[in-house]
Design a protein around this motif. Structure first.
Motif, PDB file in Angstrom:
ATOM      1  N   PHE A  60     129.320 105.185 -24.496  1.00  0.00           N
ATOM      2  CA  PHE A  60     129.660 105.038 -23.082  1.00  0.00           C
ATOM      3  C   PHE A  60     128.778 105.996 -22.297  1.00  0.00           C
ATOM      4  N   VAL A  61     128.221 105.529 -21.183  1.00  0.00           N
ATOM      5  CA  VAL A  61     127.415 106.380 -20.308  1.00  0.00           C
ATOM      6  C   VAL A  61     128.059 106.329 -18.931  1.00  0.00           C
ATOM      7  N   GLY A  62     128.592 107.462 -18.476  1.00  0.00           N
ATOM      8  CA  GLY A  62     129.274 107.522 -17.189  1.00  0.00           C
ATOM      9  C   GLY A  62     128.462 108.281 -16.158  1.00  0.00           C
ATOM     10  N   GLY A  63     128.907 108.205 -14.928  1.00  0.00           N
ATOM     11  CA  GLY A  63     128.241 108.924 -13.849  1.00  0.00           C
ATOM     12  C   GLY A  63     126.877 108.362 -13.505  1.00  0.00           C
ATOM     13  N   VAL A  64     126.693 107.078 -13.734  1.00  0.00           N
ATOM     14  CA  VAL A  64     125.408 106.431 -13.469  1.00  0.00           C
ATOM     15  C   VAL A  64     125.297 106.126 -11.973  1.00  0.00           C
ATOM     16  N   PRO A  65     124.254 106.607 -11.307  1.00  0.00           N
ATOM     17  CA  PRO A  65     124.092 106.279  -9.885  1.00  0.00           C
ATOM     18  C   PRO A  65     124.035 104.762  -9.690  1.00  0.00           C
ATOM     19  N   THR A  66     124.620 104.287  -8.633  1.00  0.00           N
ATOM     20  CA  THR A  66     124.699 102.839  -8.406  1.00  0.00           C
ATOM     21  C   THR A  66     123.328 102.212  -8.150  1.00  0.00           C
ATOM     22  N   THR A  67     122.329 103.030  -7.900  1.00  0.00           N
ATOM     23  CA  THR A  67     120.984 102.510  -7.639  1.00  0.00           C
ATOM     24  C   THR A  67     120.149 102.359  -8.919  1.00  0.00           C
ATOM     25  N   ILE A  68     120.667 102.832 -10.041  1.00  0.00           N
ATOM     26  CA  ILE A  68     119.924 102.779 -11.306  1.00  0.00           C
ATOM     27  C   ILE A  68     119.973 101.377 -11.900  1.00  0.00           C
ATOM     28  N   ALA A  69     118.823 100.872 -12.321  1.00  0.00           N
ATOM     29  CA  ALA A  69     118.754  99.572 -12.998  1.00  0.00           C
ATOM     30  C   ALA A  69     119.071  99.759 -14.474  1.00  0.00           C
ATOM     31  N   LYS A  70     119.611  98.711 -15.088  1.00  0.00           N
ATOM     32  CA  LYS A  70     120.007  98.830 -16.494  1.00  0.00           C
ATOM     33  C   LYS A  70     118.820  99.115 -17.406  1.00  0.00           C
ATOM     34  N   ASP A  71     117.621  98.738 -17.009  1.00  0.00           N
ATOM     35  CA  ASP A  71     116.447  99.004 -17.841  1.00  0.00           C
ATOM     36  C   ASP A  71     116.194 100.495 -18.028  1.00  0.00           C
ATOM     37  N   ASN A  72     116.746 101.332 -17.140  1.00  0.00           N
ATOM     38  CA  ASN A  72     116.625 102.778 -17.321  1.00  0.00           C
ATOM     39  C   ASN A  72     117.349 103.252 -18.578  1.00  0.00           C
ATOM     40  N   PHE A  73     118.300 102.457 -19.057  1.00  0.00           N
ATOM     41  CA  PHE A  73     119.002 102.807 -20.290  1.00  0.00           C
ATOM     42  C   PHE A  73     118.070 102.731 -21.500  1.00  0.00           C
ATOM     43  N   ARG A  74     116.936 102.054 -21.352  1.00  0.00           N
ATOM     44  CA  ARG A  74     115.975 101.973 -22.458  1.00  0.00           C
ATOM     45  C   ARG A  74     115.438 103.358 -22.838  1.00  0.00           C
ATOM     46  N   VAL A  83     119.737  98.269 -29.327  1.00  0.00           N
ATOM     47  CA  VAL A  83     119.919  96.838 -29.559  1.00  0.00           C
ATOM     48  C   VAL A  83     120.322  96.120 -28.275  1.00  0.00           C
ATOM     49  N   ASP A  84     121.199  96.763 -27.487  1.00  0.00           N
ATOM     50  CA  ASP A  84     121.667  96.169 -26.235  1.00  0.00           C
ATOM     51  C   ASP A  84     122.081  97.302 -25.297  1.00  0.00           C
ATOM     52  N   HIS A  85     122.019  97.031 -24.012  1.00  0.00           N
ATOM     53  CA  HIS A  85     122.443  98.009 -23.018  1.00  0.00           C
ATOM     54  C   HIS A  85     122.906  97.262 -21.778  1.00  0.00           C
ATOM     55  N   GLN A  86     123.886  97.843 -21.098  1.00  0.00           N
ATOM     56  CA  GLN A  86     124.388  97.185 -19.899  1.00  0.00           C
ATOM     57  C   GLN A  86     125.009  98.212 -18.953  1.00  0.00           C
ATOM     58  N   ILE A  87     124.901  97.928 -17.682  1.00  0.00           N
ATOM     59  CA  ILE A  87     125.629  98.656 -16.655  1.00  0.00           C
ATOM     60  C   ILE A  87     126.723  97.709 -16.181  1.00  0.00           C
ATOM     61  N   ILE A  88     127.927  98.201 -16.102  1.00  0.00           N
ATOM     62  CA  ILE A  88     129.062  97.356 -15.736  1.00  0.00           C
ATOM     63  C   ILE A  88     129.100  97.170 -14.224  1.00  0.00           C
ATOM     64  N   HIS A  89     129.268  95.910 -13.811  1.00  0.00           N
ATOM     65  CA  HIS A  89     129.320  95.552 -12.393  1.00  0.00           C
ATOM     66  C   HIS A  89     130.676  94.952 -12.059  1.00  0.00           C
ATOM     67  N   ASP A  90     131.101  95.145 -10.833  1.00  0.00           N
ATOM     68  CA  ASP A  90     132.322  94.528 -10.344  1.00  0.00           C
ATOM     69  C   ASP A  90     132.136  93.022 -10.367  1.00  0.00           C
ATOM     70  N   LEU A  91     133.094  92.304 -10.916  1.00  0.00           N
ATOM     71  CA  LEU A  91     132.960  90.852 -11.052  1.00  0.00           C
ATOM     72  C   LEU A  91     132.916  90.137  -9.702  1.00  0.00           C
ATOM     73  N   ASN A  94     129.571  92.224  -7.628  1.00  0.00           N
ATOM     74  CA  ASN A  94     128.368  92.453  -8.436  1.00  0.00           C
ATOM     75  C   ASN A  94     127.745  93.828  -8.187  1.00  0.00           C
ATOM     76  N   HIS A  95     128.488  94.765  -7.611  1.00  0.00           N
ATOM     77  CA  HIS A  95     128.013  96.139  -7.413  1.00  0.00           C
ATOM     78  C   HIS A  95     128.271  96.952  -8.682  1.00  0.00           C
ATOM     79  N   SER A  96     127.373  97.865  -8.971  1.00  0.00           N
ATOM     80  CA  SER A  96     127.525  98.746 -10.124  1.00  0.00           C
ATOM     81  C   SER A  96     128.808  99.556 -10.009  1.00  0.00           C
ATOM     82  N   GLN A  97     129.486  99.730 -11.145  1.00  0.00           N
ATOM     83  CA  GLN A  97     130.694 100.547 -11.163  1.00  0.00           C
ATOM     84  C   GLN A  97     130.399 101.974 -11.631  1.00  0.00           C
ATOM     85  N   GLY A  98     129.120 102.283 -11.840  1.00  0.00           N
ATOM     86  CA  GLY A  98     128.741 103.652 -12.163  1.00  0.00           C
ATOM     87  C   GLY A  98     128.875 104.043 -13.624  1.00  0.00           C
TER      88      GLY A  98
END
Length: 119
Positions: A60-74, A83-91, A94-98
């Motif tokens: 789990f990665v918390g405290g992620v700024p909402t402006t960060i793209a998921k590719d930064n997790f690379r 293998v996989d990475h994702q930033i969770i978004h409000d359904l 579609n805004h990042s939940q951080g």
């Protein structure tokens, strides 16, 4: 789960299955409750975390700024193969939940990160 003071739903809950192998099948499906699509996640029993017997490839990665793209997790690939990475978004919005998750190819990568206190 309900708020202990006002008794309203906190928007999440837990289900315990007699056979833990069922969880993998449940996670693969999409579910709608009261007209809203819900997100299904695996939880780690507190007893397993305390005993350090639990093995996982996912962090789990918390405290992620909402402006960060998921590719930064690379960038976490410096610790091991991602293998996989994702930033969770409000359904609904579609805004990042951080927060997000990273899955590595090996449980050993996560174990090593915990030992060196990277996470």
């Amino acid at each position: 789960m309900k708020d202990r003071y006002i008794g309203q739903s906190r928007g999440f809950g837990f289900i315990t299955y007699a056979n833990p192998l069922v969880v993998d099948k449940v996670i693969e499906e999409n579910y709608v409750i009261n007209g809203k699509q819900v997100e299904i996640k695996r939880t780690i029993p507190k007893v397993s975390v305390q005993s350090r017997d639990f093995k996982t490839k996912k962090i789990f990665v918390g405290g992620v700024p909402t402006t960060i793209a998921k590719d930064n997790f690379r960038k976490f690939s410096k610790y091991g193969k991602v293998v996989d990475h994702q930033i969770i978004h409000d359904l609904a919005t579609n805004h990042s939940q951080g927060f997000g998750f990273i899955i590595f190819n090996s449980e050993q990568v996560v174990d090593d990160m915990l030992v060196t206190r990277v996470i």
